[in-house]
Enzyme design. Structure first.
Site, PDB file in Angstrom:
ATOM      1  N   ILE A  39     -49.278 -22.257  -1.319  1.00  0.00           N
ATOM      2  CA  ILE A  39     -50.262 -23.290  -1.646  1.00  0.00           C
ATOM      3  C   ILE A  39     -50.982 -23.733  -0.380  1.00  0.00           C
ATOM      4  O   ILE A  39     -52.206 -23.866  -0.356  1.00  0.00           O
ATOM      5  CB  ILE A  39     -49.566 -24.493  -2.343  1.00  0.00           C
ATOM      6  CG1 ILE A  39     -49.033 -24.091  -3.721  1.00  0.00           C
ATOM      7  CG2 ILE A  39     -50.514 -25.681  -2.455  1.00  0.00           C
ATOM      8  CD1 ILE A  39     -50.075 -23.562  -4.675  1.00  0.00           C
ATOM      9  N   CYS A  40     -50.223 -23.938   0.675  1.00  0.00           N
ATOM     10  CA  CYS A  40     -50.784 -24.486   1.920  1.00  0.00           C
ATOM     11  C   CYS A  40     -52.027 -23.713   2.370  1.00  0.00           C
ATOM     12  O   CYS A  40     -53.094 -24.289   2.557  1.00  0.00           O
ATOM     13  CB  CYS A  40     -49.708 -24.462   2.989  1.00  0.00           C
ATOM     14  SG  CYS A  40     -50.293 -24.925   4.606  1.00  0.00           S
ATOM     15  N   LYS A  49     -59.166 -28.713   4.102  1.00  0.00           N
ATOM     16  CA  LYS A  49     -59.715 -29.132   5.403  1.00  0.00           C
ATOM     17  C   LYS A  49     -61.054 -28.460   5.658  1.00  0.00           C
ATOM     18  O   LYS A  49     -61.937 -29.030   6.307  1.00  0.00           O
ATOM     19  CB  LYS A  49     -58.726 -28.841   6.532  1.00  0.00           C
ATOM     20  CG  LYS A  49     -57.791 -29.997   6.802  1.00  0.00           C
ATOM     21  CD  LYS A  49     -56.669 -30.136   5.822  1.00  0.00           C
ATOM     22  CE  LYS A  49     -56.637 -31.311   4.943  1.00  0.00           C
ATOM     23  NZ  LYS A  49     -55.509 -31.337   4.011  1.00  0.00           N
ATOM     24  N   ILE A 182     -53.933 -36.151  -1.532  1.00  0.00           N
ATOM     25  CA  ILE A 182     -54.789 -35.191  -2.234  1.00  0.00           C
ATOM     26  C   ILE A 182     -55.938 -35.921  -2.941  1.00  0.00           C
ATOM     27  O   ILE A 182     -57.101 -35.537  -2.835  1.00  0.00           O
ATOM     28  CB  ILE A 182     -53.961 -34.346  -3.237  1.00  0.00           C
ATOM     29  CG1 ILE A 182     -52.931 -33.489  -2.480  1.00  0.00           C
ATOM     30  CG2 ILE A 182     -54.867 -33.469  -4.106  1.00  0.00           C
ATOM     31  CD1 ILE A 182     -51.980 -32.697  -3.373  1.00  0.00           C
ATOM     32  N   GLU A 185     -58.537 -37.373  -0.401  1.00  0.00           N
ATOM     33  CA  GLU A 185     -59.304 -36.322   0.288  1.00  0.00           C
ATOM     34  C   GLU A 185     -60.418 -35.792  -0.626  1.00  0.00           C
ATOM     35  O   GLU A 185     -61.565 -35.646  -0.208  1.00  0.00           O
ATOM     36  CB  GLU A 185     -58.389 -35.180   0.744  1.00  0.00           C
ATOM     37  CG  GLU A 185     -57.553 -35.556   1.976  1.00  0.00           C
ATOM     38  CD  GLU A 185     -56.704 -34.424   2.519  1.00  0.00           C
ATOM     39  OE1 GLU A 185     -56.785 -33.292   2.008  1.00  0.00           O
ATOM     40  OE2 GLU A 185     -55.938 -34.680   3.462  1.00  0.00           O
ATOM     41  N   HIS A 441     -58.546 -41.845  30.346  1.00  0.00           N
ATOM     42  CA  HIS A 441     -59.713 -42.642  29.955  1.00  0.00           C
ATOM     43  C   HIS A 441     -60.979 -41.808  30.124  1.00  0.00           C
ATOM     44  O   HIS A 441     -61.099 -41.098  31.117  1.00  0.00           O
ATOM     45  CB  HIS A 441     -59.810 -43.884  30.839  1.00  0.00           C
ATOM     46  CG  HIS A 441     -61.032 -44.697  30.564  1.00  0.00           C
ATOM     47  ND1 HIS A 441     -61.143 -45.513  29.449  1.00  0.00           N
ATOM     48  CD2 HIS A 441     -62.219 -44.806  31.234  1.00  0.00           C
ATOM     49  CE1 HIS A 441     -62.336 -46.088  29.455  1.00  0.00           C
ATOM     50  NE2 HIS A 441     -63.014 -45.674  30.525  1.00  0.00           N
TER      51      HIS A 441
HETATM   52  C1  FAD Z   1     -54.619 -29.929  -2.274  1.00  0.00           C
HETATM   53  C2  FAD Z   1     -53.441 -29.970  -1.362  1.00  0.00           C
HETATM   54  C3  FAD Z   1     -53.612 -30.337  -0.039  1.00  0.00           C
HETATM   55  C4  FAD Z   1     -52.517 -30.359   0.819  1.00  0.00           C
HETATM   56  N1  FAD Z   1     -52.705 -30.719   2.121  1.00  0.00           N
HETATM   57  C5  FAD Z   1     -51.647 -30.751   2.959  1.00  0.00           C
HETATM   58  C6  FAD Z   1     -51.821 -31.081   4.321  1.00  0.00           C
HETATM   59  O1  FAD Z   1     -52.926 -31.334   4.785  1.00  0.00           O
HETATM   60  N2  FAD Z   1     -50.735 -31.085   5.130  1.00  0.00           N
HETATM   61  C7  FAD Z   1     -49.479 -30.799   4.656  1.00  0.00           C
HETATM   62  O2  FAD Z   1     -48.522 -30.829   5.424  1.00  0.00           O
HETATM   63  N3  FAD Z   1     -49.291 -30.481   3.354  1.00  0.00           N
HETATM   64  C8  FAD Z   1     -50.331 -30.455   2.509  1.00  0.00           C
HETATM   65  N4  FAD Z   1     -50.143 -30.106   1.203  1.00  0.00           N
HETATM   66  C9  FAD Z   1     -48.767 -29.805   0.755  1.00  0.00           C
HETATM   67  C10 FAD Z   1     -48.357 -28.401   1.158  1.00  0.00           C
HETATM   68  O3  FAD Z   1     -49.322 -27.479   0.702  1.00  0.00           O
HETATM   69  C11 FAD Z   1     -46.997 -28.073   0.590  1.00  0.00           C
HETATM   70  O4  FAD Z   1     -46.084 -29.080   0.954  1.00  0.00           O
HETATM   71  C12 FAD Z   1     -46.504 -26.748   1.098  1.00  0.00           C
HETATM   72  O5  FAD Z   1     -47.380 -25.707   0.744  1.00  0.00           O
HETATM   73  C13 FAD Z   1     -45.114 -26.441   0.546  1.00  0.00           C
HETATM   74  O6  FAD Z   1     -44.690 -25.236   1.063  1.00  0.00           O
HETATM   75  P1  FAD Z   1     -43.633 -24.313   0.306  1.00  0.00           P
HETATM   76  O7  FAD Z   1     -43.397 -23.166   1.227  1.00  0.00           O
HETATM   77  O8  FAD Z   1     -42.484 -25.131  -0.123  1.00  0.00           O
HETATM   78  O9  FAD Z   1     -44.340 -23.825  -1.018  1.00  0.00           O
HETATM   79  P2  FAD Z   1     -45.770 -23.256  -1.392  1.00  0.00           P
HETATM   80  O10 FAD Z   1     -46.747 -23.393  -0.307  1.00  0.00           O
HETATM   81  O11 FAD Z   1     -46.085 -23.894  -2.692  1.00  0.00           O
HETATM   82  O12 FAD Z   1     -45.502 -21.711  -1.587  1.00  0.00           O
HETATM   83  C14 FAD Z   1     -44.702 -21.231  -2.583  1.00  0.00           C
HETATM   84  C15 FAD Z   1     -45.049 -19.794  -2.836  1.00  0.00           C
HETATM   85  O13 FAD Z   1     -44.063 -19.223  -3.672  1.00  0.00           O
HETATM   86  C16 FAD Z   1     -44.671 -18.358  -4.603  1.00  0.00           C
HETATM   87  N5  FAD Z   1     -43.753 -18.239  -5.728  1.00  0.00           N
HETATM   88  C17 FAD Z   1     -43.349 -19.192  -6.588  1.00  0.00           C
HETATM   89  N6  FAD Z   1     -42.428 -18.709  -7.436  1.00  0.00           N
HETATM   90  C18 FAD Z   1     -42.252 -17.404  -7.106  1.00  0.00           C
HETATM   91  C19 FAD Z   1     -41.416 -16.370  -7.582  1.00  0.00           C
HETATM   92  N7  FAD Z   1     -40.536 -16.595  -8.555  1.00  0.00           N
HETATM   93  N8  FAD Z   1     -41.512 -15.157  -7.014  1.00  0.00           N
HETATM   94  C20 FAD Z   1     -42.375 -14.922  -5.997  1.00  0.00           C
HETATM   95  N9  FAD Z   1     -43.165 -15.863  -5.497  1.00  0.00           N
HETATM   96  C21 FAD Z   1     -43.099 -17.100  -6.023  1.00  0.00           C
HETATM   97  C22 FAD Z   1     -45.981 -19.029  -4.927  1.00  0.00           C
HETATM   98  O14 FAD Z   1     -46.913 -18.080  -5.419  1.00  0.00           O
HETATM   99  C23 FAD Z   1     -46.375 -19.587  -3.566  1.00  0.00           C
HETATM  100  O15 FAD Z   1     -47.161 -18.656  -2.860  1.00  0.00           O
HETATM  101  C24 FAD Z   1     -51.219 -30.046   0.334  1.00  0.00           C
HETATM  102  C25 FAD Z   1     -51.050 -29.664  -1.002  1.00  0.00           C
HETATM  103  C26 FAD Z   1     -52.144 -29.627  -1.829  1.00  0.00           C
HETATM  104  C27 FAD Z   1     -51.933 -29.218  -3.247  1.00  0.00           C
END
Ligand code: FAD
Length: 462
Positions: A39-40, A49, A182, A185, A441
């Site tokens: 998602i990130c 961003k 979210i 923004e 500064h």
């Molecule tokens: C609009 C928005 C803006 C954001 N802005 C920020 C920010 O500015 N700064 C910040 O720190 N955080 C931000 N976040 C939060 C951040 O994106 C998440 O906290 C972060 O992505 C979580 O990381 P993760 O690795 O846990 O999961 P994710 O990034 O959600 O990745 C999980 C991955 O697993 C895959 N997946 C899921 N199930 C399976 C499966 N069974 N088999 C194979 N693949 C699978 C998915 O396809 C995905 O690619 C934002 C979120 C959103 C929605």
């Protein structure tokens, strides 16, 4: 195929974990059902961003006269803005592809599911399944937009964040439900481009996790820029049958109906814990999240979980930090558990917000006697020169021992400035040390030194 580590999900939790695992000499694979980067990189931190940057450039151009520059007309091209953002996301995802290759990590495309005995089943888009074995499996499947029962998303009129960053046409009006990072923004982005935006927030303040002073300052700034804010209000239902959505909102003074082209539901996230084999293998969950200990071990030996699917702030840097700790522990190192009280949170609208540690209210509720200091950017030379005088830095210290309890900022560049407070807190510095560390500064960061000086009655420029 046997691996030391298989990571399911390649977001900032998964891909960072995989790279660290590989650095530690572990044979590693990562399973991804969509695009590398999660998602990130694809639908969160990075593309938003990029959108916000376009909005800021547009605002700068529209205020060019303030800087003595004449610009004859400007127009925001919504389609190009969206295209640029998607391009940035694609580029970042390709970068992860390169990093996987460089670190000799196998990428297994498909849906990953754990089975008993360290088996990971990967189902490809062709429907075929392949089984792999791993001594350690790390679940990093992330989360999706949360849907409320009275606000079901149809992806067209009632949308989540994915659609909000890939709409074909700029809506003339939008109701944003929820005012976390979210929500605000997107509210800032669309309002800057000329969409009429209304924010509906259930709690008394927008950005409710932030210090109250910050929430109030953002509210003032948003209202000045034309955003309507309805606090203490909740969306009861949305009628999508007409051309415009009729949003029925319960307020403290009764029901109100607001019409808007699009409703953006930004009420949080739902962890992806379904259909990944948790029940079959017997992995414990609680309130929709996988239960883990300090080193991200689940109750099932060899199965770990990190990122948005476990408790803790749902942030990219948290997911990455958890993954590194998890895999270093697997490799037999002795990492320190993560201090969830020292996680910075940033919001990238204009003005930006950044914070770490206790809010003033939370510090008092925790029983601290506090020393609070504040320095407004209106008194900063750099802010004046840059024409960005809105906002402030607020610092909170324990009055007894000087412990740096919290730091809250609103204004230009504060998302870059907050790291100073994070390091200071990590090193357990007191206010005096922050105050006596000479700041350059003219910089916005001087406001940190001055806010600290204010807490100790030594402020110079106020
Ligand atoms: C609009 C928005 C803006 C954001 N802005 C920020 C920010 O500015 N700064 C910040 O720190 N955080 C931000 N976040 C939060 C951040 O994106 C998440 O906290 C972060 O992505 C979580 O990381 P993760 O690795 O846990 O999961 P994710 O990034 O959600 O990745 C999980 C991955 O697993 C895959 N997946 C899921 N199930 C399976 C499966 N069974 N088999 C194979 N693949 C699978 C998915 O396809 C995905 O690619 C934002 C979120 C959103 C929605």
């Amino acid at each position: 195929m046997n691996y030391d580590v298989i990571v399911i999900g390649s977001g900032p939790g998964g891909y960072v974990t995989a790279i660290r695992a590989s650095q530690l000499g572990l044979k590693t694979a990562v399973v991804e059902a969509e695009n590398l980067g999660g998602i990130c990189l694809n639908w969160g931190c990075i593309p938003t961003k990029a959108l916000l940057k376009s909005a800021q450039v547009f605002e700068y151009i529209n205020h060019a006269a303030d800087y003595g520059i004449k610009v004859n007309g400007s127009e925001a091209d919504f389609t190009s803005i969206i295209k640029r953002s998607r391009g940035v996301a694609d580029g970042m995802s390709k970068g992860i592809q390169f990093l996987m290759k460089k670190n000799k990590i196998d990428v297994l495309n498909g849906w990953g599911k754990i089975k008993k005995g360290g088996v990971v089943e990967v189902k490809g888009t062709d429907g075929k399944t392949v089984e792999y074995t791993a001594k350690n499996t790390i679940l990093a499947t992330g989360a999706r937009s949360r849907e409320l029962p009275n606000l079901p998303q149809d992806g067209k009129k009632v949308i989540g964040y994915r659609q909000a960053m890939s709409l074909e046409k700029q809506p003339k009006s939008m109701v944003v439900v929820g005012s976390g990072a979210i929500g605000v923004e997107f509210a800032y982005f669309y309002n800057s481009l000329g969409t009429k935006v209304t924010i509906v927030e259930y709690l008394p303040n927008i950005v409710p996790v932030e210090d109250e002073d910050v929430s109030k300052a953002l509210e003032r700034s948003f209202k000045k820029s034309g955003i309507t804010i309805m606090n203490n209000s909740s969306v009861e239902s949305v009628d999508t049958s007409g051309e415009l959505c009729k949003v029925n909102i319960k307020t403290t003074t009764g029901m109100q109906v607001i019409e808007a082209e699009v409703v953006l539901s930004a009420v949080g996230i739902t962890p992806n814990i379904e259909n990944i084999g948790l029940e079959e293998v017997g992995v414990k969950t609680d309130k929709g999240r996988v239960v883990v200990d300090n080193f991200y071990r689940t109750n099932v030996p060899g199965v770990f979980a990190i990122g948005d699917i476990v408790q803790g702030q749902a942030l990219a840097h948290v997911a990455s930090a958890e993954g590194i700790i998890c895999v270093e522990n697997i490799a037999g190192h002795h990492p320190e558990p993560l201090d969830y009280n020292n996680i910075p949170g940033c919001t990238y609208c204009t003005p930006e917000i950044a914070s770490v540690g206790y809010t003033e209210k939370a510090a008092k509720e925790a029983g601290y006697e506090v020393k609070v200091g504040k320095f407004p950017f209106s008194a900063s030379g750099k802010a004046s020169a840059a024409g960005v005088k809105d906002g402030f830095v607020k610092v909170i210290f324990d009055a007894k021992y000087g412990e740096f309890l919290g730091c809250h900022m609103i204004g230009t560049n504060v998302t870059e400035m907050i790291a100073e407070a994070v390091v200071a807190r990590k090193l357990e510095t007191t206010g005096m040390e922050v105050l006596k560390a000479v700041h350059p500064h003219p910089t916005m960061s001087e406001a940190m030194m001055e806010a600290t000086a204010d807490a100790y009655g030594e402020v110079i420029h106020l």
